[in-house]
Design an enzyme around this catalytic site. Structure first.
Site, PDB file in Angstrom:
ATOM      1  N   GLU A  91       0.847  -1.187   0.000  1.00  0.00           N
ATOM      2  CA  GLU A  91       0.000   0.000   0.000  1.00  0.00           C
ATOM      3  C   GLU A  91       0.882   1.237   0.000  1.00  0.00           C
ATOM      4  O   GLU A  91       2.101   1.131   0.221  1.00  0.00           O
ATOM      5  CB  GLU A  91      -0.922  -0.014   1.225  1.00  0.00           C
ATOM      6  CG  GLU A  91      -1.894  -1.179   1.223  1.00  0.00           C
ATOM      7  CD  GLU A  91      -2.857  -1.190   2.393  1.00  0.00           C
ATOM      8  OE1 GLU A  91      -3.646  -2.126   2.490  1.00  0.00           O
ATOM      9  OE2 GLU A  91      -2.814  -0.228   3.211  1.00  0.00           O
ATOM     10  N   GLU A 137       9.140  -7.750  -4.572  1.00  0.00           N
ATOM     11  CA  GLU A 137       9.030  -8.946  -3.717  1.00  0.00           C
ATOM     12  C   GLU A 137       9.868  -8.821  -2.451  1.00  0.00           C
ATOM     13  O   GLU A 137      10.425  -9.805  -1.952  1.00  0.00           O
ATOM     14  CB  GLU A 137       9.456 -10.212  -4.489  1.00  0.00           C
ATOM     15  CG  GLU A 137       8.740 -10.417  -5.785  1.00  0.00           C
ATOM     16  CD  GLU A 137       7.394 -11.096  -5.638  1.00  0.00           C
ATOM     17  OE1 GLU A 137       7.141 -11.694  -4.592  1.00  0.00           O
ATOM     18  OE2 GLU A 137       6.607 -11.008  -6.585  1.00  0.00           O
ATOM     19  N   TRP A 186       1.674  -0.321  -6.166  1.00  0.00           N
ATOM     20  CA  TRP A 186       2.730  -1.115  -6.810  1.00  0.00           C
ATOM     21  C   TRP A 186       2.214  -2.472  -7.286  1.00  0.00           C
ATOM     22  O   TRP A 186       2.894  -3.484  -7.166  1.00  0.00           O
ATOM     23  CB  TRP A 186       3.928  -1.299  -5.860  1.00  0.00           C
ATOM     24  CG  TRP A 186       4.402  -0.011  -5.289  1.00  0.00           C
ATOM     25  CD1 TRP A 186       4.348   0.379  -3.980  1.00  0.00           C
ATOM     26  CD2 TRP A 186       4.985   1.091  -6.009  1.00  0.00           C
ATOM     27  NE1 TRP A 186       4.868   1.650  -3.841  1.00  0.00           N
ATOM     28  CE2 TRP A 186       5.257   2.106  -5.066  1.00  0.00           C
ATOM     29  CE3 TRP A 186       5.296   1.311  -7.358  1.00  0.00           C
ATOM     30  CZ2 TRP A 186       5.832   3.323  -5.431  1.00  0.00           C
ATOM     31  CZ3 TRP A 186       5.857   2.529  -7.716  1.00  0.00           C
ATOM     32  CH2 TRP A 186       6.124   3.509  -6.753  1.00  0.00           C
ATOM     33  N   GLY A 215       4.844  -0.758   2.619  1.00  0.00           N
ATOM     34  CA  GLY A 215       5.615  -1.474   1.619  1.00  0.00           C
ATOM     35  C   GLY A 215       6.385  -2.599   2.281  1.00  0.00           C
ATOM     36  O   GLY A 215       5.905  -3.715   2.421  1.00  0.00           O
ATOM     37  N   GLN A 269      29.295  -1.218 -19.639  1.00  0.00           N
ATOM     38  CA  GLN A 269      30.678  -0.738 -19.625  1.00  0.00           C
ATOM     39  C   GLN A 269      31.520  -1.408 -20.710  1.00  0.00           C
ATOM     40  O   GLN A 269      32.298  -0.746 -21.406  1.00  0.00           O
ATOM     41  CB  GLN A 269      31.305  -0.991 -18.252  1.00  0.00           C
ATOM     42  CG  GLN A 269      32.705  -0.417 -18.084  1.00  0.00           C
ATOM     43  CD  GLN A 269      32.704   1.097 -18.050  1.00  0.00           C
ATOM     44  OE1 GLN A 269      31.701   1.717 -17.687  1.00  0.00           O
ATOM     45  NE2 GLN A 269      33.808   1.716 -18.429  1.00  0.00           N
TER      46      GLN A 269
END
Length: 391
Positions: free
Chosen positions: A135, A370, A164, A139, A343
């Site tokens: 929410e 996650e 999310w 988190g 790179q």
């Protein structure tokens, strides 16, 4: 400019059937996903048609029981399928992982009648799922969630906002964690909410640095009514269900991270073998060869770690610590490998003409979703030294 794409990698697969499955997935990704991945990500296009194809092919159902339309595949095999999908396009690999996560509560905690009613369509009927735990103000501290479900008779009314949410606004069903009791983890219950439920709306998708083809959005629950028959597990059991789902979901993120890292290594290796400076392919220079060796070593180590955790899960042994380790190591490794790929390719790596810069942007998300990697370190430490420190 040429995108050479992911190269075949030998897998340790338990059966001939599993080897054939991985071969089928590789063919599918190279034919249906990889060729348009860069263009569609740049355009922010969600490939719903690909998920329809995956559903029809049984690839959205792999780790679930055949009785309810699943593929009855061990997690060890399912995760290697995820790796292949993520190497072709992370939006697809991560999307399959999220769909699997969204099915977890019903498959693991639903009644037999609930599973018989809903699972076949969720696993092989072309439906797409999403998982609603986080929410705006909850988190990493998911037990502090505020979305509330209130019961009157046999109907629950859900009020609140989820944040999310991968597939937010386009999913056909949502596994929703809502507060039904007091504060803390023991007052949370899980529900299976239809995507077209009245009162359920989605905010515009978040504008992200990567995975632009995968919609991530807030969901608003404004008096959403859900029958008690769609409650998953017991009242107050939701947080335990969520943690169980996340343990398995973290293995999915680990596999996706290895897929992205492998794709970046393949791209960097092909480029450095073709690119010539000072009369030699740049891959001949020792400094660059050592970078490639380090990248390959990190990928192999990550793959071994997630497969070892999957074997624990497949044999019914505890695997939460190893899942956190795998998610932590593999996503950190993906960030390092993709950064090194850019790179190694110099200015070309920084351009959108090659996928290396996209892999780098996508890898960053895998250190966050996650459970952030800081949370993974907390989980591992608790398994090693007990629950001391912050809750």
């Amino acid at each position: 400019m040429t995108d050479h794409g992911p190269q075949p990698v030998e897998r340790q697969l338990p059966t001939e059937e599993s080897r054939a499955l991985i071969s089928l997935v590789r063919d599918l990704t190279q034919r249906e996903i990889a060729p348009t991945a860069a263009e569609e990500e740049d355009a922010g296009h969600f490939p719903r048609e690909v998920f329809g194809l995956l559903s029809a092919s049984g690839l959205l159902a792999l780790p679930y029981a055949e009785e309810f339309g699943g593929g009855d595949q061990p997690y060890e095999v399912y995760l290697q399928v995820l790796e292949e999908l993520a190497a072709a396009r992370l939006t697809v690999g991560l999307g399959v992982s999220v769909h699997t996560l969204a099915c977890h509560a019903l498959a693991g905690y639903g009644t037999k009648e609930q599973r018989r009613t809903h699972l076949p369509a969720m696993l092989g009927g072309g439906l797409l799922g999403a998982y609603c735990l986080s929410e705006p103000a909850a988190g990493s501290d998911a037990a502090a969630l505020r979305t509330r479900a209130t019961r009157v008779g046999d109907t629950w009314t859900i009020e609140g906002t989820k944040a999310w949410t991968t597939h937010g606004g386009i999913a056909d069903f949502y596994t929703v964690l809502a507060r039904t009791g007091g504060e803390g983890p023991h007052g949370i219950t899980a529900f299976l909410v239809p995507g077209d439920a009245p009162g359920l709306t989605a905010a515009p998708p978040e504008r992200k640095m990567g995975m632009k083809g995968s919609p991530t959005a807030q969901l608003h629950f404004d008096g959403v009514e859900v029958a008690d028959a769609r409650r998953l597990g017991d009242e107050g059991q939701g947080f335990a269900i969520a943690l169980s789902a996340l343990d398995s979901g973290r293995l999915g993120i680990a596999a996706c991270a290895v897929g992205v890292a492998q794709a970046a290594l393949d791209q960097a290796l092909s480029f450095t073998q073709e690119r010539r400076q000072f009369g030699h392919p740049v891959a001949d220079f020792q400094g660059l060869r050592f970078m490639l060796a380090d990248m390959a070593t990190q990928i192999e180590a990550g793959r071994a770690l997630y497969l070892a955790a999957a074997r624990l899960r497949d044999t019914g042994r505890p695997f939460a610590k190893q899942a956190a380790m795998a998610k932590l190591f593999c996503s950190d490794a993906a960030m390092r490998v993709t950064t090194d790929a850019v790179q190694l390719m110099g200015g070309y790596g920084y351009t959108a003409d090659f996928p290396a810069e996209r892999y780098m942007r996508e890898a960053k998300a895998l250190q966050i979703v996650e459970g952030t990697n800081q949370i993974q370190r907390m989980v591992v430490a608790r398994h090693l030294a007990g629950p001391g420190g912050a809750p």
